[in-house]
Design an enzyme around this catalytic site. Sequence first.
Site, PDB file in Angstrom:
ATOM      1  N   LYS A   1      24.177  47.686  -4.257  1.00  0.00           N
ATOM      2  CA  LYS A   1      23.608  46.988  -3.102  1.00  0.00           C
ATOM      3  C   LYS A   1      24.556  47.090  -1.902  1.00  0.00           C
ATOM      4  O   LYS A   1      24.162  47.502  -0.808  1.00  0.00           O
ATOM      5  CB  LYS A   1      23.362  45.525  -3.457  1.00  0.00           C
ATOM      6  CG  LYS A   1      22.791  44.722  -2.321  1.00  0.00           C
ATOM      7  CD  LYS A   1      22.711  43.256  -2.704  1.00  0.00           C
ATOM      8  CE  LYS A   1      22.990  42.393  -1.481  1.00  0.00           C
ATOM      9  NZ  LYS A   1      23.352  41.042  -1.827  1.00  0.00           N
TER      10      LYS A   1
ATOM     11  N   ASP B   1      18.487  43.138  -3.904  1.00  0.00           N
ATOM     12  CA  ASP B   1      19.083  41.824  -4.100  1.00  0.00           C
ATOM     13  C   ASP B   1      18.057  40.922  -4.791  1.00  0.00           C
ATOM     14  O   ASP B   1      17.021  41.396  -5.252  1.00  0.00           O
ATOM     15  CB  ASP B   1      19.586  41.234  -2.767  1.00  0.00           C
ATOM     16  CG  ASP B   1      18.423  40.738  -1.914  1.00  0.00           C
ATOM     17  OD1 ASP B   1      17.260  41.061  -2.221  1.00  0.00           O
ATOM     18  OD2 ASP B   1      18.687  40.010  -0.933  1.00  0.00           O
TER      19      ASP B   1
END
Length: 217
Positions: free
Chosen positions: A121, A140
């Site tokens: 991420k 996320d």
Amino acid sequence: MNIRAKTISVIKRLEEVYPPIKTALNFETPFQLLIATILSAQTTDVQVNRVTPELFRKFPDSASMSKANIREIERIIRPTGFFRVKAERLKQVASIIDQKYEGRVPQSMDELLKLPGVGRKTANIVLSVAFGKIEGIAVDTHVKRVSGRIGLTRNKDPEKIEKDLMTITPRNLWPHISILLILHGRNVCYARKPLCERCVISDCCDYYARKSPAGKR
Ligand code: SF4
């Protein structure tokens, strides 16, 4: 509608609702973006933006941060939570970038993933926002929840979700889908009580079709 057409439709409609933004984090260099993104774990971008002005004023680059007193870093970043672990990671990342990469943030996924505390991420955000490189889709908690509800993936593991989304989304839209799903998760598709009646993509959402009599199709 097939899954690719559905994905593009979701992106297009969400783009009309949410104006384009790259990241809410404040930064001036790729190094500062990397640090701010690491700090954003388990907290909000707003909270990170409250501490980074002092942090970056005192330690603007990898050279200064690698030599910083860790207690000083802890004091500054304390409001972001998990401050001891984060302070240690910031020092380690700064030292590696300073010594191994001569102060420059590496520009490949493989190298970024070797930095302490950097997952896909964070690496995706740094690569796309700082360097304009699109190598993946940042997943996320919002992306995970919203993509699952819509029916873009059946996986629960972020890396598998990312692969699913990469398969069904045109590459030029990879950065968009992540940000749009995050914004939709924050504003409408809440974890506990999603506001389905106000949702612009309810007609292509599997969760809505299952839960709402009006959504059955
Ligand atoms: S219809 Fe409901 S569950 Fe589906 S994306 Fe919209 S808010 Fe989320």
